[in-house]
Design an enzyme around this catalytic site. Sequence first.
Site, PDB file in Angstrom:
ATOM      1  N   HIS A   1      14.489 -33.651 -21.666  1.00 20.56           N
ATOM      2  CA  HIS A   1      13.852 -33.721 -22.982  1.00 20.56           C
ATOM      3  C   HIS A   1      14.586 -32.805 -23.945  1.00 20.56           C
ATOM      4  CE1 HIS A   1      10.599 -34.345 -25.866  1.00 20.56           C
ATOM      5  NE2 HIS A   1      10.829 -33.094 -26.222  1.00 20.56           N
TER       6      HIS A   1
ATOM      7  N   ASP B   1      -1.848 -36.318 -27.592  1.00 20.09           N
ATOM      8  CA  ASP B   1      -0.697 -35.770 -28.307  1.00 20.09           C
ATOM      9  C   ASP B   1      -0.412 -36.581 -29.570  1.00 20.09           C
ATOM     10  OD1 ASP B   1       1.654 -34.019 -28.615  1.00 20.09           O
ATOM     11  OD2 ASP B   1       2.746 -35.885 -28.315  1.00 20.09           O
TER      12      ASP B   1
ATOM     13  N   ARG C   1      -1.095 -32.173 -36.828  1.00 21.76           N
ATOM     14  CA  ARG C   1      -0.289 -30.949 -37.002  1.00 21.76           C
ATOM     15  C   ARG C   1       0.742 -31.136 -38.110  1.00 21.76           C
ATOM     16  NH1 ARG C   1       2.291 -30.420 -31.540  1.00 21.76           N
ATOM     17  NH2 ARG C   1       3.447 -28.740 -32.507  1.00 21.76           N
TER      18      ARG C   1
ATOM     19  N   SER D   1       2.522 -30.020 -26.234  1.00 20.71           N
ATOM     20  CA  SER D   1       2.838 -31.377 -26.690  1.00 20.71           C
ATOM     21  C   SER D   1       3.984 -31.966 -25.849  1.00 20.71           C
ATOM     22  CB  SER D   1       3.233 -31.313 -28.182  1.00 20.71           C
ATOM     23  OG  SER D   1       3.896 -32.475 -28.588  1.00 20.71           O
TER      24      SER D   1
HETATM   25  N1  URA Z   1       8.443 -32.397 -30.026  1.00 23.49           N
HETATM   26  C1  URA Z   1       7.248 -32.780 -29.527  1.00 23.49           C
HETATM   27  O1  URA Z   1       7.149 -33.738 -28.770  1.00 23.49           O
HETATM   28  N2  URA Z   1       6.168 -32.061 -29.878  1.00 23.49           N
HETATM   29  C2  URA Z   1       6.223 -30.980 -30.692  1.00 23.49           C
HETATM   30  O2  URA Z   1       5.210 -30.373 -30.951  1.00 23.49           O
HETATM   31  C3  URA Z   1       7.475 -30.600 -31.203  1.00 23.49           C
HETATM   32  C4  URA Z   1       8.575 -31.328 -30.836  1.00 23.49           C
END
Ligand code: URA
Length: 440
Positions: free
Chosen positions: A82, A161, A168, A183
Amino acid sequence: MRMYDLIEKKRDGGRLTKDEIDFIINGYVDGIIPDYQISAWLMAVFFVGMDDEEILNLTQAMAHSGDMVDLSPIEGIKVDKHSTGGVGDKTTLIVAPIVAANGVKVAKMSGRGLGHTGGTVDKLESIPGYRTDLSEKEFFDVVRSTGLSVIGQSGNLTPADKKLYALRDVTATVNSIPLIASSIMSKKIAAGSDAILLDVKVGSGAFMRSVDDAVKLAQVMCRLGEMAGRNTRALITDMDKPLGWAIGNSLEVTEAVNTLSGKGPKDLTHECIMLASQMMVLAGLGSEQECEEKAKRVIEDGSALNKLMLMVKAQGGDESVIADPSNFGSAKIVREVRAPGDGYIASMDSEGIGVASQILGAGRETLEDTIDYLAGIILNKKTGDKVSKGDIIARLYTNDESKIEASLKRFLSSIVIGDNEPESKPLIFARVSADEVIMY
Ligand code: URA
Protein backbone atom coordinates in the site's frame (compact mmCIF):
# COMPACT_ATOMS: atom_id res chain seq x y z
CA MET A 1 -24.76 4.31 25.40
CA ARG A 2 -25.10 7.86 24.04
CA MET A 3 -22.93 9.34 21.30
CA TYR A 4 -22.99 12.69 23.14
CA ASP A 5 -21.20 11.13 26.14
CA LEU A 6 -18.55 9.50 23.93
CA ILE A 7 -17.78 12.79 22.16
CA GLU A 8 -17.45 14.46 25.56
CA LYS A 9 -15.22 11.67 26.88
CA LYS A 10 -12.80 11.92 23.96
CA ARG A 11 -12.89 15.73 23.98
CA ASP A 12 -11.81 15.67 27.64
CA GLY A 13 -8.87 13.35 26.98
CA GLY A 14 -10.50 10.01 27.84
CA ARG A 15 -9.79 6.54 26.41
CA LEU A 16 -12.62 4.82 24.55
CA THR A 17 -13.27 1.13 25.18
CA LYS A 18 -13.76 -1.50 22.47
CA ASP A 19 -17.54 -1.50 23.10
CA GLU A 20 -17.68 2.27 22.80
CA ILE A 21 -15.71 2.27 19.53
CA ASP A 22 -17.89 -0.54 18.12
CA PHE A 23 -20.97 1.50 19.09
CA ILE A 24 -19.65 4.55 17.19
CA ILE A 25 -18.63 2.69 14.03
CA ASN A 26 -21.67 0.40 13.81
CA GLY A 27 -24.01 3.29 14.63
CA TYR A 28 -22.48 5.42 11.89
CA VAL A 29 -22.55 2.70 9.22
CA ASP A 30 -26.17 1.83 10.12
CA GLY A 31 -27.19 5.49 9.77
CA ILE A 32 -28.20 5.83 13.45
CA ILE A 33 -25.48 8.32 14.42
CA PRO A 34 -25.60 11.48 12.27
CA ASP A 35 -22.69 13.09 10.41
CA TYR A 36 -22.60 16.10 12.74
CA GLN A 37 -21.90 13.97 15.82
CA ILE A 38 -19.27 11.91 14.01
CA SER A 39 -17.67 15.17 12.79
CA ALA A 40 -17.38 16.43 16.36
CA TRP A 41 -15.93 13.09 17.48
CA LEU A 42 -13.40 13.10 14.59
CA MET A 43 -12.25 16.56 15.62
CA ALA A 44 -11.87 15.39 19.23
CA VAL A 45 -9.75 12.44 18.01
CA PHE A 46 -7.76 14.85 15.83
CA PHE A 47 -6.77 16.95 18.86
CA VAL A 48 -6.62 14.38 21.66
CA GLY A 49 -5.31 11.35 19.71
CA MET A 50 -5.77 7.67 20.56
CA ASP A 51 -3.56 5.07 22.18
CA ASP A 52 -2.54 1.84 20.40
CA GLU A 53 -5.40 -0.19 21.83
CA GLU A 54 -8.00 2.36 20.78
CA ILE A 55 -6.50 2.55 17.27
CA LEU A 56 -6.52 -1.26 17.01
CA ASN A 57 -10.16 -1.42 18.13
CA LEU A 58 -11.09 1.32 15.67
CA THR A 59 -9.22 -0.47 12.86
CA GLN A 60 -10.89 -3.81 13.63
CA ALA A 61 -14.35 -2.23 13.86
CA MET A 62 -13.81 -0.56 10.46
CA ALA A 63 -12.35 -3.72 8.87
CA HIS A 64 -15.35 -5.78 10.06
CA SER A 65 -17.90 -3.18 8.93
CA GLY A 66 -18.10 -4.95 5.54
CA ASP A 67 -16.75 -8.00 3.68
CA MET A 68 -13.58 -9.66 4.96
CA VAL A 69 -11.82 -11.27 1.99
CA ASP A 70 -10.58 -14.80 2.67
CA LEU A 71 -7.61 -15.48 0.38
CA SER A 72 -6.84 -18.88 1.95
CA PRO A 73 -8.27 -20.84 -1.04
CA ILE A 74 -5.28 -19.46 -3.01
CA GLU A 75 -2.18 -21.47 -2.18
CA GLY A 76 0.99 -19.78 -0.93
CA ILE A 77 1.83 -16.59 0.89
CA LYS A 78 -0.04 -13.58 -0.43
CA VAL A 79 1.70 -10.22 -0.01
CA ASP A 80 -0.03 -6.86 -0.34
CA LYS A 81 1.44 -3.40 -0.78
CA HIS A 82 0.00 0.00 0.00
CA SER A 83 1.25 3.46 -0.86
CA THR A 84 0.00 6.43 1.14
CA GLY A 85 -0.33 8.24 -2.18
CA GLY A 86 1.86 10.36 -4.36
CA VAL A 87 2.41 11.98 -7.75
CA GLY A 88 3.76 9.77 -10.52
CA ASP A 89 3.55 6.76 -8.19
CA LYS A 90 3.12 3.83 -10.59
CA THR A 91 5.07 1.42 -8.39
CA THR A 92 2.29 -1.18 -8.07
CA LEU A 93 2.36 -1.73 -11.85
CA ILE A 94 6.06 -2.61 -11.60
CA VAL A 95 6.43 -4.14 -8.16
CA ALA A 96 3.52 -6.62 -8.35
CA PRO A 97 4.86 -8.26 -11.57
CA ILE A 98 8.42 -8.40 -10.13
CA VAL A 99 7.20 -10.13 -7.00
CA ALA A 100 4.90 -12.48 -8.92
CA ALA A 101 7.75 -13.41 -11.29
CA ASN A 102 9.56 -14.62 -8.16
CA GLY A 103 6.66 -16.88 -7.21
CA VAL A 104 5.00 -14.71 -4.56
CA LYS A 105 1.26 -14.24 -5.08
CA VAL A 106 -0.19 -10.74 -5.22
CA ALA A 107 -3.98 -10.43 -4.89
CA LYS A 108 -4.41 -6.70 -4.66
CA MET A 109 -7.30 -4.28 -4.42
CA SER A 110 -6.35 -0.75 -5.38
CA GLY A 111 -8.06 2.61 -5.31
CA ARG A 112 -8.94 5.38 -7.75
CA GLY A 113 -7.24 8.75 -7.77
CA LEU A 114 -8.79 11.77 -6.18
CA GLY A 115 -7.36 15.30 -6.10
CA HIS A 116 -3.65 15.58 -6.87
CA THR A 117 -2.75 11.90 -6.42
CA GLY A 118 -3.34 9.24 -9.06
CA GLY A 119 -4.89 5.83 -8.45
CA THR A 120 -3.69 2.45 -9.72
CA VAL A 121 -7.20 1.46 -10.85
CA ASP A 122 -7.39 4.49 -13.18
CA LYS A 123 -3.94 3.71 -14.57
CA LEU A 124 -4.94 0.13 -15.33
CA GLU A 125 -8.25 1.22 -16.84
CA SER A 126 -6.29 3.31 -19.37
CA ILE A 127 -5.45 -0.07 -20.94
CA PRO A 128 -8.35 -0.66 -23.37
CA GLY A 129 -10.59 -3.49 -22.14
CA TYR A 130 -8.83 -4.02 -18.77
CA ARG A 131 -11.42 -5.02 -16.17
CA THR A 132 -10.94 -3.93 -12.56
CA ASP A 133 -14.39 -5.18 -11.48
CA LEU A 134 -13.75 -8.94 -11.39
CA SER A 135 -15.99 -11.18 -9.30
CA GLU A 136 -14.27 -12.94 -6.39
CA LYS A 137 -14.10 -16.16 -8.40
CA GLU A 138 -12.54 -14.40 -11.41
CA PHE A 139 -10.10 -12.57 -9.11
CA PHE A 140 -8.95 -15.81 -7.46
CA ASP A 141 -8.70 -17.57 -10.86
CA VAL A 142 -6.45 -14.81 -12.26
CA VAL A 143 -4.18 -14.98 -9.20
CA ARG A 144 -4.01 -18.76 -9.47
CA SER A 145 -3.25 -18.76 -13.20
CA THR A 146 -0.89 -15.76 -13.46
CA GLY A 147 0.37 -15.19 -9.90
CA LEU A 148 -1.09 -11.70 -9.63
CA SER A 149 -4.24 -9.70 -10.03
CA VAL A 150 -4.95 -6.02 -9.39
CA ILE A 151 -8.62 -5.00 -9.18
CA GLY A 152 -10.72 -2.20 -7.69
CA GLN A 153 -12.05 -2.39 -4.18
CA SER A 154 -15.16 -4.55 -3.93
CA GLY A 155 -18.35 -2.61 -3.22
CA ASN A 156 -18.69 -3.69 0.37
CA LEU A 157 -15.09 -3.53 1.59
CA THR A 158 -14.83 -1.31 4.72
CA PRO A 159 -18.00 0.79 4.25
CA ALA A 160 -17.11 2.52 7.53
CA ASP A 161 -13.93 3.88 5.94
CA LYS A 162 -15.80 5.09 2.85
CA LYS A 163 -18.21 7.13 4.98
CA LEU A 164 -15.59 8.33 7.44
CA TYR A 165 -13.08 9.30 4.75
CA ALA A 166 -15.67 11.37 2.87
CA LEU A 167 -16.54 13.17 6.12
CA ARG A 168 -12.88 13.70 7.11
CA ASP A 169 -12.25 15.20 3.70
CA VAL A 170 -14.76 18.00 4.34
CA THR A 171 -14.12 18.54 8.07
CA ALA A 172 -10.33 19.10 8.01
CA THR A 173 -9.69 15.86 9.91
CA VAL A 174 -7.72 13.87 7.31
CA ASN A 175 -4.28 14.60 8.71
CA SER A 176 -4.42 12.65 11.95
CA ILE A 177 -2.17 9.64 12.57
CA PRO A 178 -4.84 7.49 14.35
CA LEU A 179 -7.36 8.26 11.61
CA ILE A 180 -4.99 7.68 8.67
CA ALA A 181 -3.54 4.50 10.23
CA SER A 182 -6.97 2.98 10.95
CA SER A 183 -8.28 3.96 7.51
CA ILE A 184 -5.40 2.32 5.64
CA MET A 185 -4.97 -0.72 7.86
CA SER A 186 -8.70 -1.54 8.04
CA LYS A 187 -8.68 -1.88 4.23
CA LYS A 188 -5.48 -3.92 4.20
CA ILE A 189 -6.70 -6.27 6.94
CA ALA A 190 -10.09 -6.73 5.24
CA ALA A 191 -8.32 -7.43 1.91
CA GLY A 192 -6.94 -10.66 3.37
CA SER A 193 -3.20 -10.90 2.50
CA ASP A 194 -0.78 -12.62 4.88
CA ALA A 195 1.83 -9.87 4.76
CA ILE A 196 1.72 -6.15 4.03
CA LEU A 197 4.36 -3.74 2.77
CA LEU A 198 3.58 -0.07 3.35
CA ASP A 199 5.13 2.68 1.27
CA VAL A 200 4.79 5.77 3.43
CA LYS A 201 5.50 8.88 1.39
CA VAL A 202 6.98 12.04 2.83
CA GLY A 203 7.32 15.49 1.25
CA SER A 204 5.46 18.16 -0.69
CA GLY A 205 3.11 15.72 -2.41
CA ALA A 206 2.30 13.59 0.64
CA PHE A 207 0.13 13.66 3.76
CA MET A 208 3.23 13.46 5.92
CA ARG A 209 5.51 16.46 5.46
CA SER A 210 8.37 15.39 7.79
CA VAL A 211 10.33 12.14 8.06
CA ASP A 212 9.61 12.03 11.82
CA ASP A 213 5.84 12.09 11.25
CA ALA A 214 6.09 9.51 8.46
CA VAL A 215 8.07 7.18 10.77
CA LYS A 216 5.47 7.65 13.53
CA LEU A 217 2.62 6.80 11.13
CA ALA A 218 4.53 3.80 9.79
CA GLN A 219 5.24 2.46 13.29
CA VAL A 220 1.58 2.69 14.27
CA MET A 221 0.50 0.91 11.06
CA CYS A 222 3.12 -1.84 11.49
CA ARG A 223 1.95 -2.45 15.07
CA LEU A 224 -1.68 -2.62 13.85
CA GLY A 225 -0.71 -5.12 11.14
CA GLU A 226 1.21 -7.33 13.58
CA MET A 227 -1.60 -7.18 16.17
CA ALA A 228 -3.97 -8.38 13.43
CA GLY A 229 -1.62 -11.28 12.66
CA ARG A 230 -0.15 -9.82 9.43
CA ASN A 231 3.59 -9.59 8.91
CA THR A 232 4.00 -5.85 8.22
CA ARG A 233 6.87 -3.55 7.24
CA ALA A 234 7.17 -0.05 5.83
CA LEU A 235 9.58 1.97 3.74
CA ILE A 236 9.61 5.74 4.13
CA THR A 237 10.08 7.19 0.64
CA ASP A 238 10.50 10.63 -0.87
CA MET A 239 7.60 12.56 -2.42
CA ASP A 240 9.28 15.98 -2.53
CA LYS A 241 9.35 15.52 -6.28
CA PRO A 242 7.27 13.28 -8.54
CA LEU A 243 8.48 9.70 -8.96
CA GLY A 244 9.87 8.97 -12.43
CA TRP A 245 9.21 11.31 -15.36
CA ALA A 246 5.57 10.49 -16.21
CA ILE A 247 2.37 11.71 -14.50
CA GLY A 248 -1.01 10.67 -15.93
CA ASN A 249 -2.59 7.32 -16.62
CA SER A 250 -1.45 5.85 -19.96
CA LEU A 251 1.78 7.87 -19.67
CA GLU A 252 2.49 6.09 -16.38
CA VAL A 253 1.63 2.65 -17.77
CA THR A 254 4.11 3.36 -20.57
CA GLU A 255 6.79 4.27 -18.01
CA ALA A 256 6.00 1.12 -16.01
CA VAL A 257 6.46 -1.02 -19.13
CA ASN A 258 9.77 0.75 -19.87
CA THR A 259 10.91 0.13 -16.29
CA LEU A 260 10.02 -3.56 -16.48
CA SER A 261 12.00 -3.64 -19.74
CA GLY A 262 15.09 -2.30 -17.90
CA LYS A 263 14.77 1.16 -19.49
CA GLY A 264 13.03 3.03 -16.69
CA PRO A 265 14.08 6.18 -14.85
CA LYS A 266 16.77 5.54 -12.23
CA ASP A 267 14.77 6.75 -9.20
CA LEU A 268 11.68 4.73 -10.10
CA THR A 269 13.67 1.58 -10.89
CA HIS A 270 15.58 1.78 -7.61
CA GLU A 271 12.48 2.40 -5.52
CA CYS A 272 10.61 -0.48 -7.18
CA ILE A 273 13.50 -2.89 -6.60
CA MET A 274 13.59 -1.88 -2.93
CA LEU A 275 9.81 -2.22 -2.50
CA ALA A 276 9.69 -5.55 -4.33
CA SER A 277 12.61 -6.95 -2.35
CA GLN A 278 10.94 -6.01 0.94
CA MET A 279 7.78 -7.83 -0.19
CA MET A 280 9.87 -10.90 -1.00
CA VAL A 281 11.59 -10.72 2.40
CA LEU A 282 8.12 -10.70 3.99
CA ALA A 283 7.26 -13.80 1.94
CA GLY A 284 10.38 -15.57 3.27
CA LEU A 285 12.39 -15.57 0.02
CA GLY A 286 15.69 -14.63 1.66
CA SER A 287 17.72 -11.70 2.96
CA GLU A 288 17.26 -8.14 1.69
CA GLN A 289 20.33 -8.46 -0.51
CA GLU A 290 19.24 -11.80 -1.97
CA CYS A 291 15.78 -10.42 -2.68
CA GLU A 292 17.21 -7.31 -4.35
CA GLU A 293 19.17 -9.59 -6.68
CA LYS A 294 16.03 -11.63 -7.40
CA ALA A 295 14.12 -8.44 -8.22
CA LYS A 296 16.81 -7.24 -10.63
CA ARG A 297 17.05 -10.66 -12.30
CA VAL A 298 13.37 -10.81 -13.34
CA ILE A 299 13.66 -7.36 -14.93
CA GLU A 300 16.76 -8.46 -16.85
CA ASP A 301 15.31 -11.77 -18.07
CA GLY A 302 11.94 -10.27 -19.08
CA SER A 303 9.87 -12.49 -16.80
CA ALA A 304 8.45 -9.56 -14.78
CA LEU A 305 7.23 -7.82 -17.95
CA ASN A 306 5.72 -11.12 -19.05
CA LYS A 307 3.79 -11.28 -15.74
CA LEU A 308 2.27 -7.85 -16.40
CA MET A 309 1.33 -9.00 -19.89
CA LEU A 310 -0.32 -12.17 -18.54
CA MET A 311 -2.34 -10.25 -15.96
CA VAL A 312 -3.50 -7.66 -18.51
CA LYS A 313 -4.59 -10.42 -20.91
CA ALA A 314 -6.34 -12.41 -18.17
CA GLN A 315 -8.33 -9.32 -17.16
CA GLY A 316 -9.50 -8.56 -20.69
CA GLY A 317 -6.96 -5.84 -21.49
CA ASP A 318 -5.36 -5.12 -24.85
CA GLU A 319 -1.88 -6.65 -24.57
CA SER A 320 -0.70 -4.76 -27.65
CA VAL A 321 -0.25 -1.61 -25.51
CA ILE A 322 2.05 -3.54 -23.17
CA ALA A 323 3.97 -5.05 -26.11
CA ASP A 324 4.29 -1.57 -27.62
CA PRO A 325 2.99 1.36 -25.54
CA SER A 326 2.96 3.64 -28.61
CA ASN A 327 -0.32 1.80 -29.35
CA PHE A 328 -1.92 3.99 -26.66
CA GLY A 329 -1.66 6.87 -29.15
CA SER A 330 -1.02 10.41 -28.01
CA ALA A 331 -3.13 13.30 -26.75
CA LYS A 332 -4.02 15.80 -29.49
CA ILE A 333 -2.40 18.77 -27.77
CA VAL A 334 1.17 18.78 -26.53
CA ARG A 335 2.57 21.96 -24.99
CA GLU A 336 6.24 22.41 -24.13
CA VAL A 337 7.02 24.13 -20.84
CA ARG A 338 10.24 26.14 -20.99
CA ALA A 339 12.47 27.30 -18.16
CA PRO A 340 11.75 30.97 -17.36
CA GLY A 341 15.39 31.60 -16.30
CA ASP A 342 18.88 30.16 -15.77
CA GLY A 343 19.87 28.16 -12.70
CA TYR A 344 18.98 24.94 -10.93
CA ILE A 345 15.58 23.49 -10.23
CA ALA A 346 15.75 24.23 -6.51
CA SER A 347 12.45 22.60 -5.53
CA MET A 348 9.24 21.16 -6.93
CA ASP A 349 5.89 21.20 -5.22
CA SER A 350 4.69 17.69 -6.07
CA GLU A 351 1.14 18.45 -5.01
CA GLY A 352 1.02 21.46 -7.38
CA ILE A 353 2.39 19.36 -10.24
CA GLY A 354 -0.23 16.69 -9.49
CA VAL A 355 -2.91 19.39 -9.65
CA ALA A 356 -1.50 20.66 -12.99
CA SER A 357 -1.85 17.12 -14.35
CA GLN A 358 -5.36 16.79 -12.91
CA ILE A 359 -6.36 20.07 -14.63
CA LEU A 360 -5.23 18.60 -17.97
CA GLY A 361 -7.78 15.81 -17.46
CA ALA A 362 -5.60 13.09 -15.89
CA GLY A 363 -7.39 13.20 -12.53
CA ARG A 364 -10.72 13.94 -10.92
CA GLU A 365 -11.88 16.71 -8.66
CA THR A 366 -15.00 14.77 -7.69
CA LEU A 367 -15.59 11.02 -7.94
CA GLU A 368 -18.07 11.61 -10.81
CA ASP A 369 -15.54 13.33 -13.13
CA THR A 370 -14.35 11.42 -16.19
CA ILE A 371 -10.69 10.97 -16.97
CA ASP A 372 -8.75 11.68 -20.17
CA TYR A 373 -6.42 8.68 -20.12
CA LEU A 374 -3.94 10.29 -22.52
CA ALA A 375 -3.64 13.50 -20.48
CA GLY A 376 -0.77 14.26 -18.12
CA ILE A 377 2.77 15.55 -17.89
CA ILE A 378 6.15 14.21 -18.92
CA LEU A 379 8.89 15.93 -16.97
CA ASN A 380 12.19 16.65 -18.63
CA LYS A 381 13.96 18.16 -15.60
CA LYS A 382 13.62 17.57 -11.88
CA THR A 383 14.94 19.02 -8.64
CA GLY A 384 18.73 19.40 -8.80
CA ASP A 385 18.92 19.65 -12.61
CA LYS A 386 20.67 22.63 -14.20
CA VAL A 387 18.56 24.61 -16.65
CA SER A 388 19.11 27.50 -19.06
CA LYS A 389 16.37 29.94 -19.96
CA GLY A 390 14.22 28.38 -22.70
CA ASP A 391 15.13 24.73 -21.95
CA ILE A 392 12.19 22.36 -22.09
CA ILE A 393 11.42 21.35 -18.52
CA ALA A 394 8.23 19.39 -19.25
CA ARG A 395 5.56 18.62 -21.82
CA LEU A 396 1.85 18.90 -21.03
CA TYR A 397 -0.57 16.51 -22.77
CA THR A 398 -4.34 16.97 -23.12
CA ASN A 399 -7.22 16.57 -25.54
CA ASP A 400 -8.86 19.79 -24.31
CA GLU A 401 -7.13 22.99 -25.44
CA SER A 402 -9.07 25.07 -22.89
CA LYS A 403 -7.20 23.38 -20.04
CA ILE A 404 -3.66 24.21 -21.10
CA GLU A 405 -3.27 27.74 -19.72
CA ALA A 406 -4.53 26.96 -16.20
CA SER A 407 -2.37 23.85 -16.05
CA LEU A 408 0.71 25.69 -17.31
CA LYS A 409 0.23 28.41 -14.71
CA ARG A 410 -0.10 25.84 -11.93
CA PHE A 411 2.91 23.89 -13.17
CA LEU A 412 5.18 26.97 -13.33
CA SER A 413 4.11 28.12 -9.88
CA SER A 414 5.10 24.68 -8.53
CA ILE A 415 8.73 24.98 -9.61
CA VAL A 416 11.41 27.16 -8.05
CA ILE A 417 14.54 27.96 -10.03
CA GLY A 418 17.45 29.12 -7.89
CA ASP A 419 21.12 30.04 -8.35
CA ASN A 420 22.53 27.23 -6.21
CA GLU A 421 22.42 23.49 -6.68
CA PRO A 422 20.11 22.12 -3.95
CA GLU A 423 21.37 19.45 -1.56
CA SER A 424 20.44 16.03 -2.86
CA LYS A 425 18.17 13.95 -0.64
CA PRO A 426 17.78 10.20 -0.35
CA LEU A 427 14.96 8.46 -2.18
CA ILE A 428 14.36 6.07 0.71
CA PHE A 429 14.74 7.43 4.22
CA ALA A 430 14.06 4.47 6.47
CA ARG A 431 12.70 0.98 6.94
CA VAL A 432 10.23 0.54 9.74
CA SER A 433 8.75 -2.49 11.46
CA ALA A 434 6.72 -2.80 14.67
CA ASP A 435 9.84 -2.94 16.81
CA GLU A 436 12.61 -1.21 14.85
CA VAL A 437 13.40 1.82 12.73
CA ILE A 438 16.42 1.59 10.45
CA MET A 439 17.44 4.92 8.92
CA TYR A 440 19.09 4.58 5.50
N1 URA B 1 -5.16 6.91 2.49
C1 URA B 1 -6.21 6.28 3.05
O1 URA B 1 -6.66 5.24 2.58
N2 URA B 1 -6.75 6.82 4.16
C2 URA B 1 -6.28 7.95 4.74
O2 URA B 1 -6.80 8.37 5.74
C3 URA B 1 -5.19 8.60 4.13
C4 URA B 1 -4.64 8.04 3.01
